[in-house]
Design a protein around this motif. Structure first.
Motif, mmCIF file in Angstrom:
data_model
loop_
_atom_site.group_PDB
_atom_site.id
_atom_site.type_symbol
_atom_site.label_atom_id
_atom_site.label_comp_id
_atom_site.label_asym_id
_atom_site.label_seq_id
_atom_site.Cartn_x
_atom_site.Cartn_y
_atom_site.Cartn_z
ATOM 1 N N GLN A 65 0.822 -1.207 0.000
ATOM 2 C CA GLN A 65 0.000 0.000 0.000
ATOM 3 C C GLN A 65 0.860 1.262 0.000
ATOM 4 N N GLN A 66 2.011 1.214 0.641
ATOM 5 C CA GLN A 66 2.903 2.372 0.602
ATOM 6 C C GLN A 66 3.424 2.609 -0.810
ATOM 7 N N HIS A 67 3.718 1.531 -1.524
ATOM 8 C CA HIS A 67 4.132 1.703 -2.916
ATOM 9 C C HIS A 67 2.965 2.103 -3.798
ATOM 10 N N ASP A 68 1.756 1.705 -3.440
ATOM 11 C CA ASP A 68 0.595 2.181 -4.181
ATOM 12 C C ASP A 68 0.467 3.696 -4.044
ATOM 13 N N GLU A 69 0.718 4.210 -2.841
ATOM 14 C CA GLU A 69 0.713 5.669 -2.678
ATOM 15 C C GLU A 69 1.812 6.304 -3.526
ATOM 16 N N THR A 70 2.986 5.685 -3.538
ATOM 17 C CA THR A 70 4.079 6.190 -4.367
ATOM 18 C C THR A 70 3.678 6.195 -5.841
ATOM 19 N N MET A 71 3.018 5.124 -6.288
ATOM 20 C CA MET A 71 2.584 5.081 -7.682
ATOM 21 C C MET A 71 1.508 6.126 -7.960
ATOM 22 N N LEU A 72 0.660 6.416 -6.977
ATOM 23 C CA LEU A 72 -0.336 7.464 -7.174
ATOM 24 C C LEU A 72 0.354 8.823 -7.324
ATOM 25 N N ILE A 73 1.424 9.045 -6.584
ATOM 26 C CA ILE A 73 2.216 10.263 -6.764
ATOM 27 C C ILE A 73 2.757 10.326 -8.193
ATOM 28 N N THR A 74 3.241 9.194 -8.703
ATOM 29 C CA THR A 74 3.727 9.152 -10.087
ATOM 30 C C THR A 74 2.613 9.499 -11.061
ATOM 31 N N HIS A 75 1.410 8.998 -10.806
ATOM 32 C CA HIS A 75 0.273 9.354 -11.663
ATOM 33 C C HIS A 75 0.006 10.856 -11.628
ATOM 34 N N GLN A 76 0.174 11.483 -10.475
ATOM 35 C CA GLN A 76 -0.010 12.928 -10.397
ATOM 36 C C GLN A 76 1.062 13.664 -11.200
ATOM 37 N N LEU A 77 2.264 13.117 -11.238
ATOM 38 C CA LEU A 77 3.372 13.757 -11.950
ATOM 39 C C LEU A 77 3.319 13.540 -13.463
ATOM 40 N N ARG A 78 2.700 12.459 -13.915
ATOM 41 C CA ARG A 78 2.674 12.187 -15.345
ATOM 42 C C ARG A 78 1.810 13.210 -16.071
ATOM 43 N N THR A 79 2.163 13.483 -17.301
ATOM 44 C CA THR A 79 1.358 14.372 -18.123
ATOM 45 C C THR A 79 0.434 13.530 -18.989
ATOM 46 N N GLY A 80 -0.568 14.180 -19.553
ATOM 47 C CA GLY A 80 -1.510 13.449 -20.381
ATOM 48 C C GLY A 80 -2.901 13.493 -19.795
ATOM 49 N N PRO A 81 -3.853 12.895 -20.502
ATOM 50 C CA PRO A 81 -5.251 12.940 -20.048
ATOM 51 C C PRO A 81 -5.447 12.129 -18.772
ATOM 52 N N PRO A 82 -6.499 12.422 -18.020
ATOM 53 C CA PRO A 82 -6.760 11.675 -16.782
ATOM 54 C C PRO A 82 -7.109 10.221 -17.064
ATOM 55 N N VAL A 83 -6.650 9.343 -16.188
ATOM 56 C CA VAL A 83 -6.960 7.914 -16.314
ATOM 57 C C VAL A 83 -7.569 7.361 -15.031
ATOM 58 N N LEU A 84 -7.578 8.147 -13.974
ATOM 59 C CA LEU A 84 -8.135 7.714 -12.695
ATOM 60 C C LEU A 84 -9.351 8.567 -12.359
ATOM 61 N N THR A 85 -10.387 7.928 -11.892
ATOM 62 C CA THR A 85 -11.582 8.650 -11.454
ATOM 63 C C THR A 85 -12.092 8.019 -10.166
ATOM 64 N N GLU A 86 -12.503 8.847 -9.244
ATOM 65 C CA GLU A 86 -13.135 8.386 -8.002
ATOM 66 C C GLU A 86 -14.223 9.380 -7.640
ATOM 67 N N GLU A 87 -15.124 8.972 -6.754
ATOM 68 C CA GLU A 87 -16.203 9.869 -6.341
ATOM 69 C C GLU A 87 -15.653 11.039 -5.538
ATOM 70 N N GLU A 88 -16.414 12.107 -5.503
ATOM 71 C CA GLU A 88 -16.004 13.296 -4.767
ATOM 72 C C GLU A 88 -16.131 13.053 -3.261
ATOM 73 N N PRO A 89 -15.275 13.691 -2.459
ATOM 74 C CA PRO A 89 -15.400 13.545 -1.015
ATOM 75 C C PRO A 89 -16.659 14.227 -0.508
ATOM 76 N N PRO A 90 -17.096 13.878 0.683
ATOM 77 C CA PRO A 90 -18.312 14.513 1.222
ATOM 78 C C PRO A 90 -18.056 15.982 1.508
ATOM 79 N N PRO A 91 -19.129 16.794 1.531
ATOM 80 C CA PRO A 91 -18.946 18.216 1.850
ATOM 81 C C PRO A 91 -18.592 18.398 3.315
#
Length: 439
Positions: free
Chosen positions: A140-166
Protein backbone atom coordinates in the motif's frame (compact mmCIF):
# COMPACT_ATOMS: atom_id res chain seq x y z
CA UNK A 1 -5.76 -14.04 25.25
CA UNK A 2 -4.38 -15.67 22.10
CA UNK A 3 -5.90 -14.21 18.90
CA UNK A 4 -8.06 -16.57 16.85
CA UNK A 5 -5.71 -17.81 14.08
CA UNK A 6 -8.53 -18.06 11.56
CA UNK A 7 -9.52 -14.45 12.16
CA UNK A 8 -5.87 -13.45 11.77
CA UNK A 9 -5.65 -15.33 8.48
CA UNK A 10 -8.82 -13.65 7.27
CA UNK A 11 -7.49 -10.23 8.23
CA UNK A 12 -4.15 -10.86 6.56
CA UNK A 13 -5.71 -12.22 3.37
CA UNK A 14 -8.12 -9.30 3.20
CA UNK A 15 -5.29 -6.79 3.60
CA UNK A 16 -3.17 -8.48 0.93
CA UNK A 17 -6.06 -8.72 -1.54
CA UNK A 18 -7.10 -5.09 -1.02
CA UNK A 19 -3.55 -3.96 -1.68
CA UNK A 20 -3.35 -6.05 -4.84
CA UNK A 21 -6.65 -4.69 -6.17
CA UNK A 22 -5.24 -1.19 -5.83
CA UNK A 23 -1.90 -2.13 -7.40
CA UNK A 24 -3.73 -3.67 -10.33
CA UNK A 25 -5.79 -0.50 -10.83
CA UNK A 26 -2.72 1.74 -10.78
CA UNK A 27 -0.78 -0.41 -13.26
CA UNK A 28 -3.53 -1.31 -15.74
CA UNK A 29 -5.11 2.13 -16.23
CA UNK A 30 -2.26 3.24 -18.53
CA UNK A 31 -0.62 1.75 -21.59
CA UNK A 32 2.81 0.09 -21.58
CA UNK A 33 4.77 3.24 -22.54
CA UNK A 34 3.52 4.98 -19.39
CA UNK A 35 4.43 1.96 -17.27
CA UNK A 36 8.04 1.88 -18.39
CA UNK A 37 8.59 5.66 -18.61
CA UNK A 38 10.12 7.68 -15.80
CA UNK A 39 7.69 10.54 -15.28
CA UNK A 40 10.02 12.34 -12.85
CA UNK A 41 13.59 11.68 -11.67
CA UNK A 42 12.10 11.73 -8.16
CA UNK A 43 10.07 8.61 -8.90
CA UNK A 44 10.59 5.10 -10.25
CA UNK A 45 8.92 3.83 -13.41
CA UNK A 46 5.60 2.27 -12.44
CA UNK A 47 6.81 -1.10 -13.66
CA UNK A 48 9.73 -0.98 -11.19
CA UNK A 49 7.34 -0.43 -8.27
CA UNK A 50 5.16 -3.29 -9.50
CA UNK A 51 7.95 -5.88 -9.61
CA UNK A 52 9.54 -4.52 -6.41
CA UNK A 53 6.25 -5.22 -4.61
CA UNK A 54 6.40 -8.82 -5.79
CA UNK A 55 10.09 -9.20 -4.96
CA UNK A 56 9.64 -7.99 -1.36
CA UNK A 57 6.70 -10.34 -0.97
CA UNK A 58 8.73 -13.21 -2.34
CA UNK A 59 11.71 -12.55 -0.07
CA UNK A 60 9.74 -12.18 3.15
CA UNK A 61 6.70 -14.42 2.74
CA UNK A 62 7.79 -17.14 0.31
CA UNK A 63 11.41 -17.56 1.36
CA UNK A 64 11.59 -16.38 4.99
CA UNK A 65 8.15 -17.38 6.30
CA UNK A 66 7.36 -20.21 3.90
CA UNK A 67 10.86 -21.63 3.50
CA UNK A 68 10.34 -21.93 -0.26
CA UNK A 69 13.03 -21.78 -2.91
CA UNK A 70 13.57 -18.47 -4.66
CA UNK A 71 11.50 -17.98 -7.81
CA UNK A 72 13.75 -15.34 -9.37
CA UNK A 73 16.84 -14.77 -7.21
CA UNK A 74 18.57 -13.03 -10.12
CA UNK A 75 16.31 -9.96 -9.77
CA UNK A 76 16.85 -9.30 -6.05
CA UNK A 77 19.55 -6.74 -6.76
CA UNK A 78 17.55 -5.01 -9.50
CA UNK A 79 14.69 -4.33 -7.11
CA UNK A 80 16.79 -3.40 -4.10
CA UNK A 81 15.63 0.13 -3.24
CA UNK A 82 18.85 0.93 -1.38
CA UNK A 83 21.20 -0.23 -4.10
CA UNK A 84 19.64 1.82 -6.90
CA UNK A 85 18.45 5.45 -6.51
CA UNK A 86 15.18 6.22 -8.27
CA UNK A 87 16.78 8.38 -10.92
CA UNK A 88 18.86 5.43 -12.20
CA UNK A 89 16.20 2.71 -12.14
CA UNK A 90 15.06 3.11 -15.76
CA UNK A 91 18.53 1.94 -16.89
CA UNK A 92 18.23 -1.36 -14.99
CA UNK A 93 17.26 -4.65 -16.68
CA UNK A 94 13.66 -4.41 -15.46
CA UNK A 95 11.01 -7.03 -16.06
CA UNK A 96 8.72 -6.00 -18.90
CA UNK A 97 5.15 -5.14 -17.85
CA UNK A 98 3.74 -8.52 -18.85
CA UNK A 99 6.51 -10.36 -17.02
CA UNK A 100 6.09 -8.16 -13.94
CA UNK A 101 2.35 -8.80 -13.76
CA UNK A 102 2.91 -12.53 -14.16
CA UNK A 103 5.62 -12.54 -11.50
CA UNK A 104 3.59 -10.73 -8.84
CA UNK A 105 0.59 -12.98 -9.56
CA UNK A 106 2.67 -16.14 -9.17
CA UNK A 107 4.17 -14.90 -5.91
CA UNK A 108 0.77 -13.98 -4.55
CA UNK A 109 -0.76 -17.34 -5.36
CA UNK A 110 1.97 -19.14 -3.45
CA UNK A 111 1.76 -16.68 -0.55
CA UNK A 112 -1.95 -17.29 -0.07
CA UNK A 113 -1.22 -21.00 0.08
CA UNK A 114 1.43 -20.40 2.75
CA UNK A 115 -0.98 -18.18 4.70
CA UNK A 116 -3.47 -21.04 4.95
CA UNK A 117 -1.01 -23.17 6.91
CA UNK A 118 1.55 -20.85 8.54
CA UNK A 119 1.50 -20.73 12.36
CA UNK A 120 0.72 -17.13 13.26
CA UNK A 121 2.59 -17.27 16.54
CA UNK A 122 5.87 -18.42 18.00
CA UNK A 123 8.27 -15.81 16.61
CA UNK A 124 8.09 -12.01 16.39
CA UNK A 125 7.82 -12.24 12.61
CA UNK A 126 4.83 -14.60 12.79
CA UNK A 127 3.04 -13.31 15.89
CA UNK A 128 -0.42 -12.01 14.95
CA UNK A 129 0.52 -12.44 11.29
CA UNK A 130 2.98 -9.54 11.47
CA UNK A 131 4.96 -10.53 8.36
CA UNK A 132 1.78 -10.63 6.25
CA UNK A 133 0.65 -7.29 7.66
CA UNK A 134 4.08 -5.79 7.01
CA UNK A 135 3.93 -6.82 3.35
CA UNK A 136 0.36 -5.55 2.94
CA UNK A 137 1.50 -2.20 4.33
CA UNK A 138 4.57 -2.21 2.09
CA UNK A 139 2.42 -2.75 -1.00
CA UNK A 140 0.00 0.00 0.00
CA UNK A 141 2.90 2.37 0.60
CA UNK A 142 4.13 1.70 -2.92
CA UNK A 143 0.59 2.18 -4.18
CA UNK A 144 0.71 5.67 -2.68
CA UNK A 145 4.08 6.19 -4.37
CA UNK A 146 2.58 5.08 -7.68
CA UNK A 147 -0.34 7.46 -7.17
CA UNK A 148 2.22 10.26 -6.76
CA UNK A 149 3.73 9.15 -10.09
CA UNK A 150 0.27 9.35 -11.66
CA UNK A 151 -0.01 12.93 -10.40
CA UNK A 152 3.37 13.76 -11.95
CA UNK A 153 2.67 12.19 -15.34
CA UNK A 154 1.36 14.37 -18.12
CA UNK A 155 -1.51 13.45 -20.38
CA UNK A 156 -5.25 12.94 -20.05
CA UNK A 157 -6.76 11.68 -16.78
CA UNK A 158 -6.96 7.91 -16.31
CA UNK A 159 -8.14 7.71 -12.70
CA UNK A 160 -11.58 8.65 -11.45
CA UNK A 161 -13.13 8.39 -8.00
CA UNK A 162 -16.20 9.87 -6.34
CA UNK A 163 -16.00 13.30 -4.77
CA UNK A 164 -15.40 13.55 -1.02
CA UNK A 165 -18.31 14.51 1.22
CA UNK A 166 -18.95 18.22 1.85
CA UNK A 167 -17.78 19.90 5.00
CA UNK A 168 -20.13 19.86 7.96
CA UNK A 169 -22.07 23.00 8.80
CA UNK A 170 -20.55 23.12 12.28
CA UNK A 171 -19.11 26.41 13.42
CA UNK A 172 -15.62 25.44 14.53
CA UNK A 173 -13.10 27.31 16.63
CA UNK A 174 -9.89 28.24 14.86
CA UNK A 175 -7.79 26.38 17.41
CA UNK A 176 -8.09 23.94 20.28
CA UNK A 177 -6.28 23.97 23.62
CA UNK A 178 -4.47 20.72 24.42
CA UNK A 179 -3.86 20.70 28.19
CA UNK A 180 -0.36 20.07 29.41
CA UNK A 181 0.71 16.87 31.10
CA UNK A 182 1.94 13.38 30.34
CA UNK A 183 0.56 11.00 27.74
CA UNK A 184 1.52 7.67 26.22
CA UNK A 185 3.22 8.02 22.84
CA UNK A 186 3.88 5.13 20.47
CA UNK A 187 2.67 1.59 20.95
CA UNK A 188 3.75 -1.75 22.34
CA UNK A 189 0.48 -3.53 21.60
CA UNK A 190 -0.59 -2.69 18.03
CA UNK A 191 0.10 -6.02 16.30
CA UNK A 192 1.11 -4.67 12.89
CA UNK A 193 2.86 -1.49 14.07
CA UNK A 194 6.26 -0.98 12.47
CA UNK A 195 9.48 -0.66 14.39
CA UNK A 196 9.67 3.15 14.50
CA UNK A 197 6.26 3.30 16.23
CA UNK A 198 7.59 1.28 19.15
CA UNK A 199 7.83 1.11 22.10
CA UNK A 200 5.09 2.94 24.00
CA UNK A 201 6.60 5.50 26.34
CA UNK A 202 5.54 8.50 28.40
CA UNK A 203 5.99 12.04 27.14
CA UNK A 204 5.40 15.21 29.11
CA UNK A 205 3.96 17.87 26.81
CA UNK A 206 3.28 21.43 28.00
CA UNK A 207 -0.07 23.02 27.13
CA UNK A 208 -0.36 24.23 23.54
CA UNK A 209 -2.96 25.30 21.01
CA UNK A 210 -3.35 23.58 17.65
CA UNK A 211 -5.39 24.40 14.56
CA UNK A 212 -8.78 22.67 14.56
CA UNK A 213 -8.31 21.81 10.87
CA UNK A 214 -5.41 21.69 8.40
CA UNK A 215 -4.42 24.99 6.78
CA UNK A 216 -6.64 25.59 3.75
CA UNK A 217 -5.79 26.67 0.22
CA UNK A 218 -7.60 29.94 0.87
CA UNK A 219 -5.48 30.67 3.93
CA UNK A 220 -2.31 29.75 2.05
CA UNK A 221 -3.26 32.07 -0.81
CA UNK A 222 -3.31 34.93 1.68
CA UNK A 223 0.29 34.08 2.56
CA UNK A 224 1.20 34.19 -1.14
CA UNK A 225 -0.64 37.48 -1.72
CA UNK A 226 1.08 39.02 1.32
CA UNK A 227 4.44 38.39 -0.35
CA UNK A 228 5.27 35.24 1.58
CA UNK A 229 7.55 33.93 -1.18
CA UNK A 230 9.29 37.28 -1.50
CA UNK A 231 10.49 37.90 2.05
CA UNK A 232 13.44 35.96 3.40
CA UNK A 233 12.48 36.70 7.01
CA UNK A 234 9.81 33.97 7.00
CA UNK A 235 12.08 31.24 5.70
CA UNK A 236 14.71 28.94 7.12
CA UNK A 237 17.97 29.69 5.23
CA UNK A 238 17.85 26.38 3.34
CA UNK A 239 14.21 27.02 2.42
CA UNK A 240 14.95 30.52 1.16
CA UNK A 241 17.72 29.06 -0.98
CA UNK A 242 15.15 26.68 -2.51
CA UNK A 243 12.76 29.56 -3.20
CA UNK A 244 15.47 31.47 -5.03
CA UNK A 245 17.02 28.56 -6.89
CA UNK A 246 13.72 27.18 -8.19
CA UNK A 247 11.75 30.46 -8.38
CA UNK A 248 9.06 29.07 -6.10
CA UNK A 249 5.91 31.16 -5.86
CA UNK A 250 3.19 28.69 -4.89
CA UNK A 251 2.59 25.02 -4.06
CA UNK A 252 3.61 22.46 -6.64
CA UNK A 253 1.14 22.07 -9.53
CA UNK A 254 -0.33 25.57 -9.01
CA UNK A 255 -0.19 28.27 -11.69
CA UNK A 256 -1.59 31.77 -11.94
CA UNK A 257 -4.11 32.43 -14.72
CA UNK A 258 -5.30 36.01 -14.77
CA UNK A 259 -7.03 36.66 -11.48
CA UNK A 260 -7.18 33.09 -10.21
CA UNK A 261 -5.00 30.19 -9.19
CA UNK A 262 -5.34 26.92 -11.09
CA UNK A 263 -3.93 23.52 -10.22
CA UNK A 264 -3.28 20.31 -12.11
CA UNK A 265 -4.72 17.25 -10.41
CA UNK A 266 -4.37 13.79 -12.02
CA UNK A 267 -4.57 15.21 -15.53
CA UNK A 268 -7.32 17.75 -14.84
CA UNK A 269 -6.68 21.50 -14.64
CA UNK A 270 -9.13 23.21 -12.28
CA UNK A 271 -9.47 26.26 -10.03
CA UNK A 272 -7.81 25.81 -6.66
CA UNK A 273 -10.65 25.13 -4.19
CA UNK A 274 -10.20 27.56 -1.28
CA UNK A 275 -11.80 25.30 1.31
CA UNK A 276 -9.56 22.24 0.80
CA UNK A 277 -6.40 21.64 2.84
CA UNK A 278 -3.36 22.97 1.01
CA UNK A 279 -1.46 20.16 -0.71
CA UNK A 280 1.99 19.62 -2.24
CA UNK A 281 3.94 21.97 0.01
CA UNK A 282 7.40 21.31 1.39
CA UNK A 283 8.36 21.47 5.05
CA UNK A 284 10.06 24.78 4.31
CA UNK A 285 6.84 26.21 2.88
CA UNK A 286 4.83 24.97 5.85
CA UNK A 287 7.38 26.41 8.26
CA UNK A 288 7.43 29.78 6.45
CA UNK A 289 3.63 30.03 6.48
CA UNK A 290 3.56 29.25 10.20
CA UNK A 291 6.12 31.98 10.94
CA UNK A 292 4.21 34.47 8.80
CA UNK A 293 1.04 33.62 10.73
CA UNK A 294 2.82 34.16 14.05
CA UNK A 295 2.67 30.47 14.84
CA UNK A 296 4.81 27.35 14.40
CA UNK A 297 4.53 23.76 13.29
CA UNK A 298 3.54 21.32 16.04
CA UNK A 299 6.16 18.91 17.31
CA UNK A 300 5.59 15.25 16.63
CA UNK A 301 4.69 14.59 20.27
CA UNK A 302 2.23 17.50 20.26
CA UNK A 303 0.61 16.18 17.10
CA UNK A 304 0.22 12.69 18.55
CA UNK A 305 -1.13 13.97 21.85
CA UNK A 306 -3.73 16.05 19.99
CA UNK A 307 -4.65 13.00 17.92
CA UNK A 308 -4.69 10.22 20.53
CA UNK A 309 -4.90 11.48 24.09
CA UNK A 310 -8.28 11.14 25.80
CA UNK A 311 -8.20 13.45 28.85
CA UNK A 312 -11.37 12.01 30.35
CA UNK A 313 -10.12 8.42 30.23
CA UNK A 314 -6.48 9.30 30.81
CA UNK A 315 -5.24 7.07 28.01
CA UNK A 316 -4.16 7.13 24.37
CA UNK A 317 -6.55 5.88 21.71
CA UNK A 318 -5.62 4.00 18.54
CA UNK A 319 -7.24 6.74 16.45
CA UNK A 320 -8.65 10.18 17.23
CA UNK A 321 -12.22 8.80 17.32
CA UNK A 322 -11.47 5.72 19.40
CA UNK A 323 -10.09 2.21 19.00
CA UNK A 324 -12.26 0.95 16.13
CA UNK A 325 -10.81 0.67 12.62
CA UNK A 326 -11.46 3.58 10.22
CA UNK A 327 -14.68 3.74 8.23
CA UNK A 328 -15.65 6.18 5.45
CA UNK A 329 -17.40 8.28 8.12
CA UNK A 330 -14.15 8.77 10.06
CA UNK A 331 -11.55 9.83 7.50
CA UNK A 332 -10.61 10.29 3.86
CA UNK A 333 -8.32 7.30 3.31
CA UNK A 334 -7.54 4.58 0.79
CA UNK A 335 -7.76 6.48 -2.51
CA UNK A 336 -11.54 6.46 -2.13
CA UNK A 337 -11.36 10.08 -3.30
CA UNK A 338 -8.63 11.68 -5.38
CA UNK A 339 -8.48 14.88 -3.38
CA UNK A 340 -8.66 16.08 0.22
CA UNK A 341 -12.09 16.77 1.69
CA UNK A 342 -12.94 20.37 2.65
CA UNK A 343 -11.58 21.57 5.96
CA UNK A 344 -13.99 20.82 8.78
CA UNK A 345 -15.14 17.50 7.29
CA UNK A 346 -15.53 14.20 9.14
CA UNK A 347 -17.00 15.24 12.51
CA UNK A 348 -17.22 11.53 13.40
CA UNK A 349 -13.44 11.35 13.13
CA UNK A 350 -12.52 14.19 15.45
CA UNK A 351 -10.37 13.78 18.54
CA UNK A 352 -11.73 13.97 22.11
CA UNK A 353 -10.76 17.65 22.18
CA UNK A 354 -12.46 18.39 18.86
CA UNK A 355 -9.49 18.48 16.46
CA UNK A 356 -10.56 17.37 12.98
CA UNK A 357 -9.01 15.59 10.00
CA UNK A 358 -5.98 14.34 11.88
CA UNK A 359 -6.27 11.13 9.86
CA UNK A 360 -6.37 11.16 6.08
CA UNK A 361 -6.72 14.05 3.60
CA UNK A 362 -3.10 15.32 3.79
CA UNK A 363 0.10 14.22 5.47
CA UNK A 364 0.94 16.86 8.04
CA UNK A 365 4.46 18.17 8.44
CA UNK A 366 5.69 18.46 12.02
CA UNK A 367 8.59 20.42 13.47
CA UNK A 368 10.41 17.24 14.50
CA UNK A 369 13.37 15.39 13.06
CA UNK A 370 12.92 11.66 12.46
CA UNK A 371 14.47 10.04 15.53
CA UNK A 372 14.07 6.70 17.36
CA UNK A 373 11.94 6.38 20.46
CA UNK A 374 13.63 5.40 23.74
CA UNK A 375 14.16 1.65 23.64
CA UNK A 376 13.86 1.42 19.84
CA UNK A 377 14.92 -1.88 18.29
CA UNK A 378 15.16 -2.35 14.52
CA UNK A 379 12.78 -5.06 13.29
CA UNK A 380 12.83 -6.98 11.09
CA UNK A 381 15.51 -5.07 9.13
CA UNK A 382 17.52 -1.89 9.73
CA UNK A 383 16.72 -0.37 6.36
CA UNK A 384 13.06 0.28 7.12
CA UNK A 385 13.68 3.01 9.72
CA UNK A 386 17.07 3.02 11.39
CA UNK A 387 19.15 4.17 8.43
CA UNK A 388 16.96 7.29 8.10
CA UNK A 389 17.20 8.51 11.70
CA UNK A 390 18.79 11.92 12.14
CA UNK A 391 18.23 15.58 11.38
CA UNK A 392 18.07 15.14 7.61
CA UNK A 393 14.42 14.05 7.56
CA UNK A 394 11.29 15.65 9.01
CA UNK A 395 8.35 13.70 10.39
CA UNK A 396 4.90 13.74 8.78
CA UNK A 397 1.83 12.41 10.53
CA UNK A 398 -1.76 11.42 9.91
CA UNK A 399 -1.79 9.99 6.41
CA UNK A 400 -3.42 11.39 3.28
CA UNK A 401 -6.30 10.51 0.98
CA UNK A 402 -3.79 8.21 -0.75
CA UNK A 403 -2.97 6.17 2.38
CA UNK A 404 -4.72 2.86 3.02
CA UNK A 405 -6.21 2.24 6.47
CA UNK A 406 -3.84 -0.70 6.99
CA UNK A 407 -0.92 1.74 6.81
CA UNK A 408 -2.41 4.52 8.89
CA UNK A 409 -2.70 4.67 12.67
CA UNK A 410 -2.49 7.27 15.40
CA UNK A 411 1.07 6.06 15.97
CA UNK A 412 2.14 5.74 12.31
CA UNK A 413 5.22 7.79 11.40
CA UNK A 414 6.20 8.97 7.95
CA UNK A 415 9.30 10.97 7.07
CA UNK A 416 10.79 12.80 4.12
CA UNK A 417 13.31 15.42 3.13
CA UNK A 418 12.10 18.95 3.94
CA UNK A 419 12.38 19.98 0.27
CA UNK A 420 9.86 17.39 -0.95
CA UNK A 421 6.68 18.72 -2.58
CA UNK A 422 5.46 15.93 -4.84
CA UNK A 423 4.14 14.01 -1.83
CA UNK A 424 0.55 14.52 -0.60
CA UNK A 425 1.68 16.86 2.15
CA UNK A 426 -0.02 19.70 3.99
CA UNK A 427 0.12 20.94 7.58
CA UNK A 428 -1.56 22.62 10.50
CA UNK A 429 -0.02 25.11 12.88
CA UNK A 430 0.28 25.43 16.64
CA UNK A 431 1.38 27.92 19.29
CA UNK A 432 2.42 27.85 22.91
CA UNK A 433 -0.30 28.29 25.49
CA UNK A 434 -0.23 30.32 28.64
CA UNK A 435 1.80 28.17 31.08
CA UNK A 436 -1.12 28.29 33.50
CA UNK A 437 -3.57 26.86 30.96
CA UNK A 438 -4.99 23.42 31.59
CA UNK A 439 -2.10 21.75 33.37
Amino acid sequence: MTPDPELLRERAASALLAARDRTRLLTTCVEEPDLVAQHSPLMSPLVWDLAHIGNQEEQWLLRTVGGRDALRPNIDSVYDAFEHPRARRPSLPLLAPGEAHGYVAEVRGRVLDILEHAPLHGTPLLDSGFAFGMIAQHEQQHDETMLITHQLRTGPPVLTEEEPPPSSDDVLPAEVLVPGGPFTMGTSTEPWALDNERPAHHRLVPSFLIDTTPVSNGAYQRFIEAGGYEEARWWAPEGWAQVQEHALRAPLFWKRDGGQWLRRRFGVTEPVPPDEPVLHVSWYEADAYARWAGRRLPTESEWEKAARHDPAAGRSRRYPWGDEDPTPAHANLGQRHLRPAPVGSYPDGQSPLGVRQLMGDVWEWTASDFLPYPGFAAFPYREYSEVFFGDEYKVLRGGSFAVAPVACRGTFRNWDLPIRRQIFSGFRTARDADPAAGA
